[in-house]
Structure formats: structure tokens, C-alpha cells
Write a protein that holds these residues in place. Structure first.
Motif, PDB file in Angstrom:
ATOM      1  N   LEU A   1      -1.777   3.392   7.460  1.00  0.00           N
ATOM      2  CA  LEU A   1      -3.206   2.969   7.513  1.00  0.00           C
ATOM      3  C   LEU A   1      -3.840   3.151   6.274  1.00  0.00           C
ATOM      4  CD1 LEU A   1      -4.548   3.521  10.995  1.00  0.00           C
ATOM      5  CD2 LEU A   1      -2.895   1.582  10.412  1.00  0.00           C
ATOM      6  N   CYS A   2      -3.625   4.172   5.473  1.00  0.00           N
ATOM      7  CA  CYS A   2      -4.369   4.781   4.259  1.00  0.00           C
ATOM      8  C   CYS A   2      -3.792   5.758   3.589  1.00  0.00           C
ATOM      9  CB  CYS A   2      -5.947   5.171   4.606  1.00  0.00           C
ATOM     10  SG  CYS A   2      -5.963   6.508   5.807  1.00  0.00           S
ATOM     11  N   PHE A   3      -4.124   6.075   2.325  1.00  0.00           N
ATOM     12  CA  PHE A   3      -3.530   7.286   1.617  1.00  0.00           C
ATOM     13  C   PHE A   3      -4.851   8.358   1.392  1.00  0.00           C
ATOM     14  CE2 PHE A   3      -0.877   3.674   0.674  1.00  0.00           C
ATOM     15  CZ  PHE A   3       0.434   4.452   0.797  1.00  0.00           C
ATOM     16  N   LYS A   4      -4.391   9.579   1.892  1.00  0.00           N
ATOM     17  CA  LYS A   4      -5.427  10.648   1.683  1.00  0.00           C
ATOM     18  C   LYS A   4      -4.962  11.975   1.485  1.00  0.00           C
ATOM     19  CE  LYS A   4      -8.685   8.664   4.883  1.00  0.00           C
ATOM     20  NZ  LYS A   4      -9.780   7.985   3.843  1.00  0.00           N
ATOM     21  N   PRO A   5      -5.558  12.776   0.798  1.00  0.00           N
ATOM     22  CA  PRO A   5      -5.035  14.163   0.584  1.00  0.00           C
ATOM     23  C   PRO A   5      -5.069  14.694   1.935  1.00  0.00           C
ATOM     24  CG  PRO A   5      -7.282  14.221  -0.489  1.00  0.00           C
ATOM     25  CD  PRO A   5      -6.809  12.673   0.008  1.00  0.00           C
TER      26      PRO A   5
ATOM     27  N   SER B   1      16.759   5.093  14.826  1.00  0.00           N
ATOM     28  CA  SER B   1      17.390   5.268  13.754  1.00  0.00           C
ATOM     29  C   SER B   1      16.908   4.836  12.392  1.00  0.00           C
ATOM     30  CB  SER B   1      18.933   4.369  13.736  1.00  0.00           C
ATOM     31  OG  SER B   1      19.593   4.645  14.988  1.00  0.00           O
ATOM     32  N   ASN B   2      15.529   5.125  12.406  1.00  0.00           N
ATOM     33  CA  ASN B   2      14.992   4.806  11.155  1.00  0.00           C
ATOM     34  C   ASN B   2      13.420   5.538  11.399  1.00  0.00           C
ATOM     35  OD1 ASN B   2      13.952   3.746   8.915  1.00  0.00           O
ATOM     36  ND2 ASN B   2      13.908   1.720   9.479  1.00  0.00           N
ATOM     37  N   VAL B   3      12.927   6.148  10.339  1.00  0.00           N
ATOM     38  CA  VAL B   3      11.618   6.703  10.268  1.00  0.00           C
ATOM     39  C   VAL B   3      10.682   6.287   8.963  1.00  0.00           C
ATOM     40  CG1 VAL B   3      12.215   8.804  11.859  1.00  0.00           C
ATOM     41  CG2 VAL B   3      12.308   8.895   9.258  1.00  0.00           C
ATOM     42  N   LYS B   4      11.366   5.165   8.233  1.00  0.00           N
ATOM     43  CA  LYS B   4      10.363   4.779   7.148  1.00  0.00           C
ATOM     44  C   LYS B   4       9.299   4.004   7.634  1.00  0.00           C
ATOM     45  CE  LYS B   4      14.046   2.622   5.087  1.00  0.00           C
ATOM     46  NZ  LYS B   4      14.599   1.762   4.109  1.00  0.00           N
ATOM     47  N   SER B   5       8.488   3.859   6.753  1.00  0.00           N
ATOM     48  CA  SER B   5       7.060   3.128   7.031  1.00  0.00           C
ATOM     49  C   SER B   5       6.553   2.346   5.878  1.00  0.00           C
ATOM     50  CB  SER B   5       5.976   3.995   7.545  1.00  0.00           C
ATOM     51  OG  SER B   5       4.792   3.290   7.801  1.00  0.00           O
ATOM     52  N   LEU B   6       6.333   1.195   6.354  1.00  0.00           N
ATOM     53  CA  LEU B   6       5.613   0.074   5.301  1.00  0.00           C
ATOM     54  C   LEU B   6       4.098   0.607   5.339  1.00  0.00           C
ATOM     55  CD1 LEU B   6       7.067  -3.225   6.554  1.00  0.00           C
ATOM     56  CD2 LEU B   6       7.726  -1.962   4.438  1.00  0.00           C
ATOM     57  N   ARG B   7       3.283  -0.118   4.554  1.00  0.00           N
ATOM     58  CA  ARG B   7       1.995   0.267   4.578  1.00  0.00           C
ATOM     59  C   ARG B   7       1.125  -1.070   5.122  1.00  0.00           C
ATOM     60  NH1 ARG B   7       0.712  -4.133   1.865  1.00  0.00           N
ATOM     61  NH2 ARG B   7       1.316  -4.429  -0.058  1.00  0.00           N
ATOM     62  N   ALA B   8      -0.054  -0.785   5.920  1.00  0.00           N
ATOM     63  CA  ALA B   8      -0.941  -1.824   6.366  1.00  0.00           C
ATOM     64  C   ALA B   8      -1.766  -2.380   5.200  1.00  0.00           C
ATOM     65  CB  ALA B   8      -1.988  -1.198   7.275  1.00  0.00           C
ATOM     66  N   LYS B   9      -2.253  -3.602   5.544  1.00  0.00           N
ATOM     67  CA  LYS B   9      -3.025  -4.195   4.435  1.00  0.00           C
ATOM     68  C   LYS B   9      -4.100  -3.574   3.951  1.00  0.00           C
ATOM     69  CE  LYS B   9      -1.671  -9.076   5.593  1.00  0.00           C
ATOM     70  NZ  LYS B   9      -2.146 -10.352   6.113  1.00  0.00           N
ATOM     71  N   SER B  10      -4.596  -2.599   5.094  1.00  0.00           N
ATOM     72  CA  SER B  10      -5.958  -1.945   4.744  1.00  0.00           C
ATOM     73  C   SER B  10      -6.010  -1.052   3.595  1.00  0.00           C
ATOM     74  CB  SER B  10      -6.448  -1.072   6.070  1.00  0.00           C
ATOM     75  OG  SER B  10      -5.192  -0.232   6.543  1.00  0.00           O
ATOM     76  N   CYS B  11      -4.804  -0.631   3.180  1.00  0.00           N
ATOM     77  CA  CYS B  11      -4.442   0.212   2.019  1.00  0.00           C
ATOM     78  C   CYS B  11      -4.161  -0.357   0.784  1.00  0.00           C
ATOM     79  CB  CYS B  11      -3.642   1.400   2.541  1.00  0.00           C
ATOM     80  SG  CYS B  11      -2.165   1.332   3.119  1.00  0.00           S
TER      81      CYS B  11
ATOM     82  N   GLY C   1       0.508   9.069   2.575  1.00  0.00           N
ATOM     83  CA  GLY C   1       0.375   8.068   3.613  1.00  0.00           C
ATOM     84  C   GLY C   1      -0.092   8.954   4.713  1.00  0.00           C
ATOM     85  N   ILE C   2      -0.968   8.191   5.736  1.00  0.00           N
ATOM     86  CA  ILE C   2      -1.482   8.543   6.867  1.00  0.00           C
ATOM     87  C   ILE C   2      -1.074   7.593   8.138  1.00  0.00           C
ATOM     88  CG2 ILE C   2      -3.600   9.291   8.390  1.00  0.00           C
ATOM     89  CD1 ILE C   2      -2.976  11.096   5.799  1.00  0.00           C
ATOM     90  N   ARG C   3      -0.233   8.234   9.273  1.00  0.00           N
ATOM     91  CA  ARG C   3       0.110   7.534  10.222  1.00  0.00           C
ATOM     92  C   ARG C   3      -0.543   8.128  11.339  1.00  0.00           C
ATOM     93  NH1 ARG C   3       6.210   5.678  10.843  1.00  0.00           N
ATOM     94  NH2 ARG C   3       5.357   4.256  12.196  1.00  0.00           N
TER      95      ARG C   3
END
Length: 415
Positions: free
Chosen positions: A70-74, A217-227, A270-272
Motif C-alpha cells: 500500500l505504501c513505502f515507509k521506514p 507457492s508465492n509471497v512476492k507482491s506488486l504495489r498498489a496505485k496509492s504508492c 513496502g508495507i503490507r
């Protein structure tokens, strides 16, 4: 008058005993339509609907995680989840500017400009309605501890969790080398000093990631438009995201390639968000649960009837910690009482048919004509509105109060 009010507050503080029981903790049947892997929409972030996915089952129930980053944060100024910036923000209802989500020892112009460290809390009422928040189950989970807080351990372990399968200290040119465990190995090696911590919204840990890998069988993630505006250095289709577990002096993450590794807590990542679904409160409005047509989900609305007539409530009745709660002002006014809220003392005074009722915020006491009784649960602020347990009506206005857990209906009869 203020002196009398202070005396009343003191009396409340020393008189009321702690109690956690409730006569109204009835539940309804769980959602039967949902299957592992289903998608649903609940709430929004940056005005974009959030798509979630049901990814695993464990002792806490149905684990739900945002389908995309959803977003990128420290993470924060260190790798301790309890004190992390991310944990505070994910569980906050504060308005924009009310708190600065800042890092005391870290300043970066790009982060300040692009990550909005003054933004509203993730659980702000503009992101999730009160009904939608009823779907979030607050749970207690075992969480790994960093070296600096090993003394908090309650699971019998005294050493920090080790994420390295192979490790030789030193710079690479001098023969230094390290290798992280594979996600498929985590269930066997995820051992270390840990303690129990209670959260509503959280970042996943290694065992939750392990379960997702087994299921999909997969833990990769795309990013939402919000970020999209935050992607000044990202080029891959997939992106890395934080876990909540500390390792050595850093944090855990899942890389853009779906690998388990470490990440600096000061860097934006990334924040999920994840949570456990309160199935008893969930209602599916539409959709088929697919990625193309996610379910539209909300919480069950509680209907309030007074003397057989449905009461139209601007502030909705809700359930908190298993307790049925009603908005103070609206409910008592619907019952023909005079209600006065004192902002300074955070208390309410109610008058009806010659009876005087007094309650204080965050206090389990109710004073009725000078006598103090225990409600079992305090008057609580929810979305800036004072709420009381159903027992307050039963004790002060009428004993004819019923809660139907199957129909989600409250009946209050004063005749």
C-alpha cells in the motif's frame, strides 16, 4: 459545581472494581462463502479501495493481508516492533497533523516530502467506517525480540532469533559471507526469545509468510496505485516489504524476488498490513471473491428498537471487545432523557423521570441517584463519540433490554 464534580470523579476512581464479564457476548454464524485465496474490498487508503486476500488459517483464525503493497515507509529508529513507527501508524485513528510519524535520529528530505510523516493514522474514520472496523479482530501474538530487549522474553528462550543459515563476519573482499534461511525452512528454525504482544493491524512474521508460501507457492507482491508517487528508485515489477521480526541489528523483509532477507529499519520499504478477520461481524454485500470481482465486505449493522419501533441512529451501535456498545447521547435522548456532556471532565449527566445518572469516560462506574454500581466495562470514546455498554441502559432506565446475537438486534422497552 466543579468541586462537586471532582469529588464524584475521585469517588469513581477508588470505588469501581475491575470486571470483564458481559451478558451480551452472543455471536452469529461465521461466513461460509469465503474460501482460502478469496479477495475482498474493505476500506480505502489514499482514496483508493484496499483489496485484501484471505491467505492462511492458524490459531487466531483467518489471516488477511493486503493483496498489494500500500505504501513505502521506514520501519522506525530501530528494529523493535512494539516501539516501531509502523505499528503506531497502522493502529492509529488520529487525524492528519495530529501526530508526526518521525524518526528521532533520522532526517531525509525525500522521505519527509514523499512519505507524508504527518498523515492521518491508517485506521482513521475516513479510511474505515465503524462498521468496517468491526471486521478487525484484536489478537495477541508471539513476537520475536531484538537483542536490546531480550529481558522481556516470556517463551523460555534467552537468545535472539538467528536468521542466518551461514555467516562469516567480515567484508566480502576479506572472506565475509552470509546466507539467509529459505522461507521453506522457517517453520523448523524460527526459534528465539519472544513475548506476547497485542495488535489489531500488524506486519506479518516468518511463520505467517511460511503458511502463505505453502498455500500459494508465492509471497512476492506488486504495489498498489496509492504508492506510485513513491517509486523514485524502484524498477522491478515486484517490490520488497517489511516483516515485523527483528534480526541481528536490522529488520526482516521479503525481497522483490520473493526471498527472505534483512532490511535496514531506516530505509523506506513496502508495507503490507495484515489482520485477523472477525467472522462473526462480517457481511458480504456483493462480488464473487475473485481478483477480477472481489467481494465487497462490511461489518454487520446492529439495529436498535425502542418500544418496538426502530430507532434511526446517526452513530451506530457497535461491538467492542465482545461487548455490545451504544452511543450515549443518541440512545438516552431516544429514551426521552436529558443528556449533558461535560467536555472538561469527560463525563455525562443524564436526567429522566426524576432519576439522575452520571458516568465518566474510561471508568466502569455508573452513579444512579448517588449510588455507584459497576457496569463491567467503561464508557469509551469510539470515533470521538462516547459509548456505553448495554448494561448501562438496563441498570439505569429499564431492565427490559435484550440482545439478539443472531439478528444483531437490540430491544429496549420502557412501557
Amino acid at each position: 459545581m466543579k468541586k462537586i464534580t471532582r469529588i464524584v470523579i475521585v469517588i469513581f476512581a477508588v470505588t469501581i472494581l475491575i470486571s470483564t464479564t458481559s451478558a451480551y457476548a452472543d455471536v452469529v454464524q461465521p461466513i461460509k462463502e469465503m474460501q482460502m485465496g478469496d479477495y475482498f474490498i474493505l476500506g480505502k487508503y489514499n482514496d483508493e479501495p484496499i483489496v485484501w486476500r484471505y491467505v492462511a488459517d492458524d490459531q487466531n483464525g483467518k489471516l488477511i493481508v493486503s493483496d498489494k503493497i500500500l505504501c513505502f515507509k521506514p520501519f522506525g529508529k530501530n528494529n523493535f516492533w512494539e516501539e516501531s513507527y509502523i505499528r503506531r501508524w497502522l493502529n492509529s485513528t488520529k487525524s492528519e497533523g495530529e501526530e508526526i510519524w518521525n524518526l528521532e535520529s533520522y532526517k531525509d528530505g525525500w522521505i519527509d516530502e514523499n512519505l507524508n510523516l504527518k498523515e492521518k493514522g491508517f485506521l482513521h474514520k475516513s479510511n474505515f467506517s465503524l462498521l468496517e472496523k468491526n471486521l478487525f479482530k484484536t489478537v495477541t501474538q508471539l513476537t520475536m525480540l531484538p537483542q536490546e530487549h531480550i529481558e522481556l522474553s516470556t517463551n523460555g528462550e534467552t537468545e535472539q532469533y538467528n536468521a542466518f543459515k551461514k555467516y562469516k563476519p567480515g567484508r566480502p573482499e576479506a572472506g565475509g559471507y552470509f546466507e539467509f534461511y529459505d522461507i521453506s525452512e522457517l517453520s523448523n528454525i524460527y526459534i528465539g526469545a519472544a513475548y506476547e504482544l497485542t495488535d489489531t493491524i500488524f506486519l506479518m512474521d516468518e511463520l505467517q509468510i511460511y503458511n502463505i508460501l505453502n498455500n500459494f507457492s508465492n509471497v512476492k507482491s506488486l504495489r498498489a496505485k496509492s504508492c506510485e508517487s513513491q517509486l523514485y528508485y524502484f524498477s522491478s515489477e515486484y517490490y520488497s516489504y517489511f516483516l515485523r521480526t527483528p534480526q541481528s541489528s536490522s529488520c526482516s523483509e521479503i525481497s522483490n524476488e520473493g526471498k527472505y532477507q534483512g532490511s535496514n529499519s531506516f530505509f523506506a520499504n513496502g508495507i503490507r498490513p495484515a489482520f485477523y478477520l472477525d467472522e462473526d461481524n462480517a457481511v458480504i454485500l456483493s462480488g464473487s471473491g475473485t481478483a477480477e470481482e472481489p467481494y465487497i465486505m462490511t461489518g454487520r449493522e446492529i439495529e436498535v428498537y425502542t418500544n418496538g419501533t426502530k430507532a434511526e441512529m446517526g452513530d451506530q451501535a457497535t461491538i467492542k471487545d465482545g461487548i455490545v456498545m451504544l452511543p450515549v447521547k443518541e440512545t438516552f435522548k431516544k429514551l426521552g432523557a436529558k443528556v449533558n456532556w461535560d467536555e472538561e471532565t469527560q463525563s455525562v449527566t443524564i436526567e429522566k423521570d426524576g432519576n439522575y445518572i452520571y458516568m465518566l469516560r474510561d471508568n466502569k462506574g455508573i452513579m444512579i441517584n448517588g449510588e455507584i454500581y459497576d457496569l463491567g466495562y467503561p464508557m469509551t470514546m469510539i470515533e470521538d463519540v462516547a459509548y456505553i455498554p448495554l448494561t448501562a441502559i438496563e441498570m439505569s432506565i429499564t431492565p427490559n433490554v435484550t440482545w439478539n446475537g443472531e439478528q444483531y438486534r437490540i430491544d429496549i422497552n420502557t412501557k
